[in-house]
Design a protein around this motif. Structure first.
Motif, PDB file in Angstrom:
ATOM      1  N   GLN A   1      -3.721  16.417 -35.767  1.00  0.00           N
ATOM      2  CA  GLN A   1      -3.676  16.186 -34.344  1.00  0.00           C
ATOM      3  C   GLN A   1      -4.355  14.849 -34.014  1.00  0.00           C
ATOM      4  OE1 GLN A   1      -5.688  18.093 -35.931  1.00  0.00           O
ATOM      5  NE2 GLN A   1      -7.619  18.488 -34.874  1.00  0.00           N
ATOM      6  N   VAL A   2      -4.101  14.384 -32.824  1.00  0.00           N
ATOM      7  CA  VAL A   2      -4.643  13.099 -32.399  1.00  0.00           C
ATOM      8  C   VAL A   2      -6.144  13.241 -32.123  1.00  0.00           C
ATOM      9  CG1 VAL A   2      -4.534  11.264 -30.683  1.00  0.00           C
ATOM     10  CG2 VAL A   2      -2.433  12.468 -31.355  1.00  0.00           C
ATOM     11  N   GLN A   3      -6.905  12.328 -32.698  1.00  0.00           N
ATOM     12  CA  GLN A   3      -8.345  12.296 -32.457  1.00  0.00           C
ATOM     13  C   GLN A   3      -8.797  10.865 -32.240  1.00  0.00           C
ATOM     14  OE1 GLN A   3      -9.862  14.498 -35.944  1.00  0.00           O
ATOM     15  NE2 GLN A   3     -10.394  16.149 -34.528  1.00  0.00           N
ATOM     16  N   LEU A   4      -9.726  10.708 -31.325  1.00  0.00           N
ATOM     17  CA  LEU A   4     -10.354   9.418 -31.082  1.00  0.00           C
ATOM     18  C   LEU A   4     -11.868   9.605 -31.236  1.00  0.00           C
ATOM     19  CD1 LEU A   4      -7.664   9.577 -29.176  1.00  0.00           C
ATOM     20  CD2 LEU A   4      -8.574   7.507 -28.188  1.00  0.00           C
ATOM     21  N   GLN A   5     -12.508   8.611 -31.820  1.00  0.00           N
ATOM     22  CA  GLN A   5     -13.943   8.695 -32.071  1.00  0.00           C
ATOM     23  C   GLN A   5     -14.612   7.374 -31.757  1.00  0.00           C
ATOM     24  OE1 GLN A   5     -15.976  11.487 -33.460  1.00  0.00           O
ATOM     25  NE2 GLN A   5     -17.399  10.070 -32.487  1.00  0.00           N
ATOM     26  N   GLU A   6     -15.532   7.403 -30.803  1.00  0.00           N
ATOM     27  CA  GLU A   6     -16.295   6.206 -30.468  1.00  0.00           C
ATOM     28  C   GLU A   6     -17.453   6.030 -31.445  1.00  0.00           C
ATOM     29  OE1 GLU A   6     -14.958   8.334 -26.652  1.00  0.00           O
ATOM     30  OE2 GLU A   6     -16.111   8.858 -28.448  1.00  0.00           O
ATOM     31  N   SER A   7     -17.792   4.782 -31.713  1.00  0.00           N
ATOM     32  CA  SER A   7     -18.958   4.491 -32.527  1.00  0.00           C
ATOM     33  C   SER A   7     -19.601   3.209 -32.041  1.00  0.00           C
ATOM     34  CB  SER A   7     -18.579   4.386 -34.007  1.00  0.00           C
ATOM     35  OG  SER A   7     -17.623   3.363 -34.206  1.00  0.00           O
ATOM     36  N   GLY A   8     -20.899   3.097 -32.307  1.00  0.00           N
ATOM     37  CA  GLY A   8     -21.631   1.914 -31.888  1.00  0.00           C
ATOM     38  C   GLY A   8     -23.059   2.284 -31.553  1.00  0.00           C
ATOM     39  N   PRO A   9     -23.860   1.275 -31.212  1.00  0.00           N
ATOM     40  CA  PRO A   9     -25.267   1.548 -30.916  1.00  0.00           C
ATOM     41  C   PRO A   9     -25.442   2.309 -29.609  1.00  0.00           C
ATOM     42  CG  PRO A   9     -24.748  -0.764 -30.564  1.00  0.00           C
ATOM     43  CD  PRO A   9     -23.538  -0.157 -31.191  1.00  0.00           C
ATOM     44  N   GLY A  10     -26.424   3.198 -29.587  1.00  0.00           N
ATOM     45  CA  GLY A  10     -26.707   3.954 -28.388  1.00  0.00           C
ATOM     46  C   GLY A  10     -27.716   3.282 -27.478  1.00  0.00           C
ATOM     47  N   LEU A  11     -28.292   2.191 -27.962  1.00  0.00           N
ATOM     48  CA  LEU A  11     -29.302   1.476 -27.178  1.00  0.00           C
ATOM     49  C   LEU A  11     -29.015  -0.016 -27.253  1.00  0.00           C
ATOM     50  CD1 LEU A  11     -31.971   1.625 -25.563  1.00  0.00           C
ATOM     51  CD2 LEU A  11     -33.182   1.390 -27.749  1.00  0.00           C
ATOM     52  N   VAL A  12     -28.923  -0.641 -26.097  1.00  0.00           N
ATOM     53  CA  VAL A  12     -28.667  -2.077 -26.014  1.00  0.00           C
ATOM     54  C   VAL A  12     -29.698  -2.697 -25.067  1.00  0.00           C
ATOM     55  CG1 VAL A  12     -26.950  -3.856 -25.447  1.00  0.00           C
ATOM     56  CG2 VAL A  12     -26.198  -1.646 -26.347  1.00  0.00           C
ATOM     57  N   LYS A  13     -30.187  -3.861 -25.414  1.00  0.00           N
ATOM     58  CA  LYS A  13     -31.172  -4.528 -24.567  1.00  0.00           C
ATOM     59  C   LYS A  13     -30.503  -5.234 -23.394  1.00  0.00           C
ATOM     60  CE  LYS A  13     -34.862  -5.404 -27.932  1.00  0.00           C
ATOM     61  NZ  LYS A  13     -34.437  -4.363 -28.875  1.00  0.00           N
ATOM     62  N   PRO A  14     -31.185  -5.303 -22.287  1.00  0.00           N
ATOM     63  CA  PRO A  14     -30.633  -6.048 -21.138  1.00  0.00           C
ATOM     64  C   PRO A  14     -30.286  -7.477 -21.530  1.00  0.00           C
ATOM     65  CG  PRO A  14     -32.574  -4.813 -20.485  1.00  0.00           C
ATOM     66  CD  PRO A  14     -32.489  -4.689 -21.987  1.00  0.00           C
ATOM     67  N   SER A  15     -29.210  -7.956 -20.977  1.00  0.00           N
ATOM     68  CA  SER A  15     -28.636  -9.301 -21.164  1.00  0.00           C
ATOM     69  C   SER A  15     -27.861  -9.431 -22.471  1.00  0.00           C
ATOM     70  CB  SER A  15     -29.706 -10.410 -21.095  1.00  0.00           C
ATOM     71  OG  SER A  15     -30.418 -10.517 -22.298  1.00  0.00           O
ATOM     72  N   GLU A  16     -27.932  -8.434 -23.339  1.00  0.00           N
ATOM     73  CA  GLU A  16     -27.199  -8.514 -24.598  1.00  0.00           C
ATOM     74  C   GLU A  16     -25.769  -7.962 -24.422  1.00  0.00           C
ATOM     75  OE1 GLU A  16     -30.888  -8.592 -27.767  1.00  0.00           O
ATOM     76  OE2 GLU A  16     -29.557  -6.836 -27.746  1.00  0.00           O
ATOM     77  N   THR A  17     -25.060  -7.893 -25.544  1.00  0.00           N
ATOM     78  CA  THR A  17     -23.660  -7.462 -25.516  1.00  0.00           C
ATOM     79  C   THR A  17     -23.512  -6.065 -26.105  1.00  0.00           C
ATOM     80  OG1 THR A  17     -22.798  -9.720 -25.598  1.00  0.00           O
ATOM     81  CG2 THR A  17     -21.321  -7.949 -26.338  1.00  0.00           C
ATOM     82  N   LEU A  18     -22.867  -5.214 -25.354  1.00  0.00           N
ATOM     83  CA  LEU A  18     -22.553  -3.857 -25.799  1.00  0.00           C
ATOM     84  C   LEU A  18     -21.250  -3.921 -26.591  1.00  0.00           C
ATOM     85  CD1 LEU A  18     -22.418  -0.791 -23.366  1.00  0.00           C
ATOM     86  CD2 LEU A  18     -20.555  -1.265 -24.942  1.00  0.00           C
ATOM     87  N   SER A  19     -21.262  -3.364 -27.799  1.00  0.00           N
ATOM     88  CA  SER A  19     -20.063  -3.372 -28.645  1.00  0.00           C
ATOM     89  C   SER A  19     -19.781  -1.969 -29.150  1.00  0.00           C
ATOM     90  CB  SER A  19     -20.264  -4.304 -29.844  1.00  0.00           C
ATOM     91  OG  SER A  19     -20.375  -5.637 -29.419  1.00  0.00           O
ATOM     92  N   LEU A  20     -18.591  -1.477 -28.850  1.00  0.00           N
ATOM     93  CA  LEU A  20     -18.181  -0.155 -29.279  1.00  0.00           C
ATOM     94  C   LEU A  20     -16.815  -0.220 -29.942  1.00  0.00           C
ATOM     95  CD1 LEU A  20     -19.099   1.915 -26.079  1.00  0.00           C
ATOM     96  CD2 LEU A  20     -20.429   1.732 -28.179  1.00  0.00           C
ATOM     97  N   THR A  21     -16.584   0.706 -30.861  1.00  0.00           N
ATOM     98  CA  THR A  21     -15.298   0.800 -31.551  1.00  0.00           C
ATOM     99  C   THR A  21     -14.757   2.201 -31.401  1.00  0.00           C
ATOM    100  OG1 THR A  21     -15.838  -0.926 -33.134  1.00  0.00           O
ATOM    101  CG2 THR A  21     -14.151   0.661 -33.797  1.00  0.00           C
ATOM    102  N   CYS A  22     -13.463   2.309 -31.241  1.00  0.00           N
ATOM    103  CA  CYS A  22     -12.782   3.597 -31.173  1.00  0.00           C
ATOM    104  C   CYS A  22     -11.836   3.696 -32.371  1.00  0.00           C
ATOM    105  CB  CYS A  22     -12.013   3.722 -29.874  1.00  0.00           C
ATOM    106  SG  CYS A  22     -11.184   5.315 -29.655  1.00  0.00           S
ATOM    107  N   THR A  23     -12.066   4.678 -33.213  1.00  0.00           N
ATOM    108  CA  THR A  23     -11.213   4.905 -34.371  1.00  0.00           C
ATOM    109  C   THR A  23     -10.235   6.024 -34.048  1.00  0.00           C
ATOM    110  OG1 THR A  23     -12.965   4.194 -35.873  1.00  0.00           O
ATOM    111  CG2 THR A  23     -11.175   5.503 -36.811  1.00  0.00           C
ATOM    112  N   VAL A  24      -8.974   5.741 -34.258  1.00  0.00           N
ATOM    113  CA  VAL A  24      -7.910   6.678 -33.909  1.00  0.00           C
ATOM    114  C   VAL A  24      -7.343   7.305 -35.174  1.00  0.00           C
ATOM    115  CG1 VAL A  24      -5.674   6.933 -32.772  1.00  0.00           C
ATOM    116  CG2 VAL A  24      -7.348   5.298 -31.877  1.00  0.00           C
ATOM    117  N   SER A  25      -7.169   8.605 -35.162  1.00  0.00           N
ATOM    118  CA  SER A  25      -6.498   9.298 -36.256  1.00  0.00           C
ATOM    119  C   SER A  25      -5.425  10.212 -35.677  1.00  0.00           C
ATOM    120  CB  SER A  25      -7.500  10.102 -37.092  1.00  0.00           C
ATOM    121  OG  SER A  25      -8.185  11.044 -36.280  1.00  0.00           O
ATOM    122  N   GLY A  26      -4.391  10.452 -36.458  1.00  0.00           N
ATOM    123  CA  GLY A  26      -3.304  11.294 -35.999  1.00  0.00           C
ATOM    124  C   GLY A  26      -2.310  10.592 -35.100  1.00  0.00           C
ATOM    125  N   ALA A  27      -2.520   9.318 -34.868  1.00  0.00           N
ATOM    126  CA  ALA A  27      -1.607   8.496 -34.057  1.00  0.00           C
ATOM    127  C   ALA A  27      -1.840   7.050 -34.453  1.00  0.00           C
ATOM    128  CB  ALA A  27      -1.845   8.687 -32.572  1.00  0.00           C
TER     129      ALA A  27
END
Lengths: 118, 108
Positions: A1-27
């Motif tokens: 079945q289709v699944q999506l999973q987010e990953s990345g840091p849970g804590l980011v400092k102010p003024s910095e860049t938030l970076s997240l990835t979504c890995t898709v399976s089943g599609a």
């Protein structure tokens, strides 16, 4: 079945860049039907659409994020990613990736909580 | 920008009762409306799209109606697992979709 999973840091400092990835399976992120989205949810603003990408790299962004947001896709890894720059405490939220067929968000990741704090 | 207003904010009902949730759009969005259910700690799950079409696997006790600016989600007989927060999403000018602020259905 289709699944999506987010990953990345849970804590980011102010003024910095938030970076997240979504890995898709089943599609495949390369299919010609679906758009791949990032949304977020916070107590103050509710559910908020950030932007999406089509497999050929075409993107659309919520104007509220102006030039801070970039969404990209890596078809070889079946992933898509979010970068949000110059973050502040207002960017603290649960971030979701979701698949969209123009009628609905039919599959969602479980969500990742991101806190912006020094 | 389309604004979606959901009412009531909270609906307190007992299992077995009927739930009627409202979503009002600030302008005509045709039938371009979806409904989602969200439980604590989980992502939203789509229930209804295009105002009245049930998404795959959604029980028949969930039904949607309306068009233009007024929409309704009805849960005919509340099951224990239906106590959650419900959001409407307007898609007439997708993207972006616009979400309402939610209606919480809790146990009376």
């Amino acid at each position: 079945q289709v699944q999506l999973q987010e990953s990345g840091p849970g804590l980011v400092k102010p003024s910095e860049t938030l970076s997240l990835t979504c890995t898709v399976s089943g599609a495949s992120v390369s299919n010609v039907i679906h758009y791949w989205n990032w949304l977020r949810q916070s107590p103050g603003k509710g559910l908020e659409w950030i932007g999406n990408i089509f497999y050929i790299g075409t993107t659309k962004y919520n104007p509220s994020f102006r030039s801070r947001v970039t969404i990209s896709v890596d078809t070889s890894k079946n992933q898509f990613s979010l970068r949000l720059s110059s973050v502040t405490g207002a960017d603290t939220a649960v971030y979701y990736c979701a698949r969209d067929d123009k009628l609905m968000y039919d599959y969602w990741g479980q969500g990742i909580r991101v806190t912006v704090s020094s | 920008e389309i604004v979606l207003t959901q009412s009531p904010a909270t609906l307190s009902l007992s299992p077995g009762e009927r739930a009627t949730l409202s979503c009002r759009a600030s302008q005509n969005i045709g039938s371009s409306l979806a409904w989602y259910q969200q439980k604590v700690g989980q992502a939203p799950r789509v229930l209804i799209y295009d105002a009245y079409n049930r998404a795959t696997g959604i029980p028949a006790r969930f039904s949607g109606s309306g068009s233009g600016t007024n929409f309704t989600l009805t849960i005919s007989t509340l099951e224990p697992e239906d106590f959650a927060i419900y959001y409407c999403e307007g898609r007439r000018y997708w993207p972006p979709g616009t979400f309402g602020q939610g209606t919480k259905v809790d146990i009376k």
